[in-house]
Design a protein around this motif. Structure first.
Motif, mmCIF file in Angstrom:
data_model
loop_
_atom_site.group_PDB
_atom_site.id
_atom_site.type_symbol
_atom_site.label_atom_id
_atom_site.label_comp_id
_atom_site.label_asym_id
_atom_site.label_seq_id
_atom_site.Cartn_x
_atom_site.Cartn_y
_atom_site.Cartn_z
ATOM 1 N N VAL A 248 0.863 -1.182 0.000
ATOM 2 C CA VAL A 248 0.000 0.000 0.000
ATOM 3 C C VAL A 248 0.900 1.233 0.000
ATOM 4 N N GLY A 267 4.117 5.273 9.304
ATOM 5 C CA GLY A 267 3.295 6.332 8.706
ATOM 6 C C GLY A 267 4.101 7.283 7.846
ATOM 7 N N ASP A 287 5.418 2.935 19.429
ATOM 8 C CA ASP A 287 6.039 4.251 19.642
ATOM 9 C C ASP A 287 4.959 5.350 19.640
#
Ligand code: FAD
Length: 319
Positions: A248, A267, A287
């Motif tokens: 993705v 991210g 995290d």
């Protein structure tokens, strides 16, 4: 009312859900009309039933020798022929896939029209909404020249069935030019069946990243509990932990599901580019400073190997 042409994506007459979404969008813009290319008679009959169910008032059946034997270019020629036959359609809609975006580009050139790709919404006008520059901006846009050619991301609309429609079938014979016979399909291999929905069309996508450390089993179990597809970050794909066609992101697939779950994924902007238009985003990351938390609707700071099995158990309990 002008027609809005929708290119039918089908496998042997089984119409993909993305096509039914486009027919629903087409009904907002004008009179929905489907363009069916290829397939044997049974395939066409199966497809027609679904197309009628989702409101296609007209089905253009394109026939041409060799039309299914070559990649992309013949379909652009076929669509151009249908546009000519339909008169002055309000728009041509295609589902955003790699192949369809190439068809759309070629069609726009043939029609001398404007092209909009990867819309996540299309309203009257047609006015589209897109997420651009790696999802940093949302823009609305409309085509100012010619018949608008628009590709729309899967899951951009909920398909709505329409009762009592009997489409008019119009056969469109086309002769494929020599110029379009450049890339021939030599073999078709059926995809291995995972039992999961197609990544780009799934309503739920659960993705795993480097945080999985190569063990995708909790990601797969959660996806299966939710009836979803499994995605992966490029780090996971590059490490050989998951197939490339599951990637993705900017250089992978663009997904826009109702629910996207990122587990063990930091991210990075290139990952966001492929999933930021998802309706609800959930992240699980150890995290608390991971950038993915900037864009989530729900975030869990924790170890995916603990959180995902608990979430899976809870979902299965409620079934
Ligand atoms: P990392 O960034 O290493 O993040 C791993 C995350 O897992 C960390 O946040 C960590 O805290 C967390 N974690 C670790 N263990 C656990 C655990 N047990 N439980 C919970 N969390 C845990 N990337 C894509 O994904 N798709 C693309 O299409 C893409 N295209 C790119 C194109 C270009 C031109 C370039 C330069 C890069 C591209 N990338 C793409 C790569 C991108 O920049 C990132 O390197 C990649 O997305 C990182 O993957 P990741 O989040 O899995 O790994």
């Amino acid at each position: 009312m002008s027609q809005v042409l929708v290119l039918v994506d089908h496998v042997d007459g089984a119409v993909r859900k993305t096509t039914t979404e486009l027919l629903t969008i087409a009904a907002r813009l004008g009179e929905p009309a489907a363009v069916f290319i290829g397939g044997h008679p049974d395939a066409f009959d199966n497809a027609s039933a679904t197309l009628a169910e989702y409101g296609a008032q007209t089905v253009y059946r394109v026939e041409g020798e060799g039309i299914e034997d070559y990649l992309v270019a013949p379909k652009a020629e076929a669509l151009a022929a249908v546009v000519a036959q339909a008169g002055d359609p309000a728009a041509v809609l295609l589902a955003s896939s790699g192949e369809n975006k190439e068809i759309a580009g070629r069609l726009a050139v043939k029609l001398d029209s404007g092209l909009i790709t990867d819309a996540v919404d299309v309203q009257e006008g047609p006015v589209t909404t897109q997420s651009v520059f790696a999802a940093a901006f949302t823009v609305t846009a409309s085509v100012t020249k010619g018949v608008p050619v628009i590709t729309v991301k899967p899951n951009s609309a909920e398909p709505i069935a329409v009762a009592g429609v009997t489409p008019t079938v119009v056969t469109v014979p086309v002769t494929i030019s020599e110029a379009a016979r450049t890339a021939k399909i030599t073999e078709r291999r059926p995809k291995e069946k995972s039992g999961r929905p197609e990544l780009t069309e799934a309503a739920v996508v659960v993705s795993g990243g480097r945080g999985t450390n190569g063990d995708f089993s909790p990601v797969e179990s959660f996806a299966d509990a939710l009836g979803g597809a499994v995605g992966a970050s490029r780090a996971a794909v590059d490490a050989g932990w998951y197939p490339h066609n599951s990637q993705v992101g900017q250089t992978g697939k663009q997904v826009s599901p109702t629910l996207y779950v990122a587990s063990g994924i930091s991210g990075a902007i290139q990952h966001r580019a492929g999933m930021q238009t998802s309706k609800t985003i959930v992240a699980i990351n150890k995290d608390p400073e991971a950038p993915i938390f900037e864009l989530v609707d729900f975030g869990v700071v924790g170890d995916l190997f603990k959180v995902l099995p608990q979430a899976t158990e809870e979902v299965l309990k409620r079934k």
